[in-house]
Design an enzyme around this catalytic site. Structure first.
Site, PDB file in Angstrom:
ATOM      1  N   SER A 122       0.820  -1.215   0.000  1.00  6.21           N
ATOM      2  CA  SER A 122       0.000   0.000   0.000  1.00  6.21           C
ATOM      3  C   SER A 122       0.849   1.258   0.000  1.00  6.21           C
ATOM      4  CB  SER A 122      -0.909   0.010   1.234  1.00  6.21           C
ATOM      5  OG  SER A 122      -0.124   0.010   2.423  1.00  6.21           O
ATOM      6  N   HIS A 143      -2.682  -3.575  -5.804  1.00  2.52           N
ATOM      7  CA  HIS A 143      -3.079  -3.129  -4.469  1.00  2.52           C
ATOM      8  C   HIS A 143      -4.583  -3.195  -4.258  1.00  2.52           C
ATOM      9  CE1 HIS A 143      -3.588   0.345  -1.397  1.00  2.52           C
ATOM     10  NE2 HIS A 143      -3.430  -0.814  -0.774  1.00  2.52           N
ATOM     11  N   GLU A 155      -5.803  -1.226  -7.463  1.00  2.00           N
ATOM     12  CA  GLU A 155      -4.839  -0.403  -8.201  1.00  2.00           C
ATOM     13  C   GLU A 155      -3.803  -1.305  -8.871  1.00  2.00           C
ATOM     14  OE1 GLU A 155      -4.738   3.642  -5.491  1.00  2.00           O
ATOM     15  OE2 GLU A 155      -3.601   1.909  -4.801  1.00  2.00           O
ATOM     16  N   ASN A 193      -4.384   6.316  -1.552  1.00  2.00           N
ATOM     17  CA  ASN A 193      -3.712   6.848  -0.369  1.00  2.00           C
ATOM     18  C   ASN A 193      -3.139   8.238  -0.611  1.00  2.00           C
ATOM     19  OD1 ASN A 193      -4.179   4.858   1.572  1.00  2.00           O
ATOM     20  ND2 ASN A 193      -2.517   3.582   0.810  1.00  2.00           N
TER      21      ASN A 193
END
Length: 515
Positions: A122, A143, A155, A193
């Site tokens: 991540s 991800h 992702e 993120n």
């Protein structure tokens, strides 16, 4: 590297992420080989999958036959070598670069040369994970988000040495497993993120400035701005042991970019063990797992005799006058307020003090109202006072704007209220992700909408409010505070100036000599 059909998947790491990926893969018809250095974790994961498939069958989500077939496709492995025949191996282990590199080296000694090696990291660079690999072109980022079966986005990250054909194959595999894939470059935080910085970091900045309490900020973002959770509820759910290191990592990996500056609030609370729900105490107290909500302030039994609304922000003036009319207020006309009137200002990106000073208004009677979002579309209103605003003016404004039963939060003076500054940062960061070509505008919105549960993707949200309005908020905040965290992205100010959607990409320029 030739593209292969991925029919068998090895998973290293049998924790929550590993078993979640195993579940959707097995349900999609893939043969899954599950390994963990802790043999008990593998046994626990397979038992979990057995129970999960059985529950899905009991609820009619899948047939009993499909439940049994899915479980039969999950093989518990006792050694890494058991993954030798897999078309692809995905690691979902500890977030340590040295450990992941070591695993890649071990897998290369076992797997076929055409097998794919994927990382569910991540926060770590895919390029860095592939360093030292004999075939870095087959190392790719993949991800997922927890809980995997419910978070329908993944992702796909291309490292600098990665083979784009492998990323293409994982995009297809994602769809087979019922997930929406988004493609992005190998940059800190990838998409979700990275884009998520605006909510948490700006919420923390407002709290650090003493503008409002944690619960007030959450209430505003949830009920005025329409988000599923406010920043402090979200951090309590995730846990500061996870959230704070990610904040520091992205900030440092972008070489102290001001937009991502972490807060000492989370650093201090992490050290003190106030991590959130998992420790029973975070930004909120939790009793038997239930969030304890502080008592709200009673609505004052007070209303002003008359109200004068500033015209400095014509859009805000129109919105405020319309609302006041619906509330039955006596709205004054004229260029100046009468001596007894409550003075209402509607700044964008400015504080109430600056709004008062710019027009030479009596600050003791000034109260600002946030007009970023249409009042009819919100379930809460936000008022803001100057340091000089009298208690009488504050209470009269509160009583008036809450007189139809809509909750009102009164905050201290702030450049950009709460919703303005947080939404402005969310839209601006997403714009800069697009500007850096980390992902396409469409994939940015897809990833954030599905991965963070925002009411809309950040670029679509900017379009709904108006890119020119977001731009005004950010420019005023930047000028007023001098903080470079608020400088607008070129993606935003160019499209606002040209009247284009923030989702508008640019036509690709192709060199005819290169093709």
């Amino acid at each position: 590297m030739s593209a292969i059909n991925i029919g068998s998947l090895g998973i290293v790491g049998a924790g929550a992420m590993g078993r979640g990926i195993a579940q959707i893969a097995a349900q999609a018809g893939l043969t899954v080989s599950l390994f963990d250095v802790n043999a008990q974790a593998v046994a626990a994961a397979r038992q979990y999958l057995q129970d999960t498939f059985a529950k899905l069958a009991d609820k009619g989500k899948i047939s009993a036959a499909d439940s049994e077939a899915a479980l039969a496709r999950v093989k518990a492995c006792t050694a890494l070598e058991d993954l030798a025949d897999c078309d692809m191996v995905l690691e979902a282990i500890v977030e340590r670069l040295d450990v992941k590199r070591d695993l890649v080296a071990k897998l290369e000694a076992i797997l076929r040369e055409d097998a794919v090696i994927a990382s569910n990291t991540s926060s770590l660079s895919i390029t860095a994970i592939a360093v030292g690999s004999k075939k870095p072109d087959r190392v790719v980022g993949y991800h997922f988000f927890n809980p995997v079966p419910l978070m329908k986005v993944v992702e796909v990250i291309d490292g600098l040495s990665g083979d784009p054909a492998i990323g293409d194959r994982l995009m297809e595999l994602s769809c087979r497993m019922g997930h929406t894939p988004v493609r992005c470059k190998d940059m800190p935080g990838f998409i979700v993120n990275h884009a998520g910085r605006g909510m948490n970091i700006e919420g923390l900045k407002a709290a650090q400035e003493g503008v409002a309490e944690f619960v007030d900020i959450d209430n505003i973002m949830r009920e005025q701005a329409g988000f599923r959770m406010g920043p402090f509820e979200l951090m309590d759910l995730t846990g500061l042991d996870v959230s704070h290191p990610v904040m520091e990592s992205i900030y440092n990996h972008f070489y102290q970019e001001p937009r991502y500056r972490p807060s000492p609030i989370t650093a201090l609370r992490s050290v003190g063990g106030l991590l959130g729900r998992k420790t029973g105490a975070g930004f909120y107290a939790y009793s038997e797992g239930q969030k304890q909500i502080p008592a709200t302030r009673a609505v004052p039994d007070s209303r002003p005799a008359g109200v004068w609304v500033s015209r400095a922000n014509e859009r805000g003036h129109v919105m405020a006058v319309k609302l006041l009319g619906a509330l039955g207020a006596n709205v004054e006309g004229g260029n100046q307020p009468s001596v007894d009137a409550l003075i209402v200002v509607t700044p964008l990106g400015l504080d109430a003090t600056t709004a008062a000073l710019q027009e030479g208004l009596d600050a003791t009677r000034v109260v600002a109202i946030d007009t970023l979002l249409p009042f009819e579309a919100t379930k809460r209103r936000t008022l803001m006072t100057t340091p000089a605003t009298s208690a009488g003016a504050r209470d009269a404004a509160h009583g008036l704007f809450a007189s139809d039963g809509v909750p009102v939060t009164v905050i201290r003076d702030s450049a950009g209220f709460i919703a303005q500054r947080i939404i402005g940062c969310i839209v601006n960061i997403a714009s800069d992700i697009a500007q850096q070509r980390i992902a396409t505008p469409t994939d940015i919105d897809l990833a954030v909408n599905l991965g963070l549960g925002y009411p809309k993707g950040p670029l679509a949200l900017g379009d709904t409010i108006g890119a020119n309005v977001i731009l005004e908020v950010l420019r005023n905040m930047n000028q007023l505070t001098g903080d470079m965290r608020y400088r607008p992205s070129p993606w935003l100010w160019r499209r606002a100036g040209l009247g284009l959607s923030l989702l508008t990409d640019e036509a690709r320029v192709t060199d005819p000599c290169i093709g």
